[in-house]
Design a protein around this motif. Sequence first.
Motif, PDB file in Angstrom:
ATOM      1  N   ARG A   1       0.836  -1.208   0.000  1.00 44.59           N
ATOM      2  CA  ARG A   1       0.000   0.000   0.000  1.00 44.59           C
ATOM      3  C   ARG A   1       0.870   1.258   0.000  1.00 44.59           C
ATOM      4  O   ARG A   1       0.645   2.199  -0.730  1.00 44.59           O
ATOM      5  CB  ARG A   1      -0.943   0.011   1.203  1.00 44.59           C
TER       6      ARG A   1
ATOM      7  N   ASN B   1      -6.278  -0.419  -3.366  1.00 38.20           N
ATOM      8  CA  ASN B   1      -5.211  -1.417  -3.397  1.00 38.20           C
ATOM      9  C   ASN B   1      -5.789  -2.819  -3.614  1.00 38.20           C
ATOM     10  O   ASN B   1      -5.640  -3.696  -2.785  1.00 38.20           O
ATOM     11  CB  ASN B   1      -4.405  -1.343  -2.092  1.00 38.20           C
TER      12      ASN B   1
ATOM     13  N   ASN C   1      -1.067   3.774  -2.285  1.00 41.97           N
ATOM     14  CA  ASN C   1      -2.226   3.258  -3.013  1.00 41.97           C
ATOM     15  C   ASN C   1      -3.501   3.540  -2.224  1.00 41.97           C
ATOM     16  O   ASN C   1      -3.734   2.933  -1.184  1.00 41.97           O
ATOM     17  CB  ASN C   1      -2.095   1.750  -3.248  1.00 41.97           C
TER      18      ASN C   1
ATOM     19  N   LYS D   1      -5.073  -0.645  -8.835  1.00 43.39           N
ATOM     20  CA  LYS D   1      -4.561   0.215  -7.778  1.00 43.39           C
ATOM     21  C   LYS D   1      -4.627   1.663  -8.263  1.00 43.39           C
ATOM     22  O   LYS D   1      -4.376   1.942  -9.430  1.00 43.39           O
ATOM     23  CB  LYS D   1      -3.118  -0.145  -7.430  1.00 43.39           C
TER      24      LYS D   1
END
Length: 194
Positions: A60, A106, A103, A111
């Motif tokens: 992320r 995600n 992100n 994304k």
Amino acid sequence: MKNRLTILCLTIFVLAITCSKANAQFTVGVKVAGNATNYMNFSELDGGVDAGVFLRLGERFYFQPEANYSFRSTKIQDVVNEMSENVRLKQHFIDVPLLLGYNFINKDNFKFHLIVGPRFGVRMGSNIDEIQVLTDESGKTQWGGQFGLGFDFWRFTLDARYDISANKFSEISGNPEFWKQNMIVVSLGFKFIK
């Protein structure tokens, strides 16, 4: 120079912390990009191309270093009023952005991300010596930063970034007004390792 070194050390420190916490995913890919540069404003965009490789560390929140060849072409007729002919400044750079990304969405195959970070460039060639009314103030290196948005779909990644230069680039001979070479960059990448 001390300020630049301090910023670089702090950036490396933050990136090292990010990489140590973000060992969940490792991505390698290639990218191509179109860039648009104009010194005064972006009313008339002049184009160039970038091509390079990138690495992503993290899921992320990630770190993305890149190595890119960048060709930049800029029309300077409107900037230098004394010039009646259409003159283009052409330059070749090796750019190394060190970017942090996040992100917001995600999912496995989709994304949506924000990306920001410093960029270091080395000029490999230029036709500035052929343009007599300009003088070069930037030297061989260029510092700056990038920020933008993008998304990934399957193995493809698409980014749109604004690139801000920290260097004074050039001036009209005898005129103290300096320019900075800011760019809009839109890139398409493909991830070999996902």
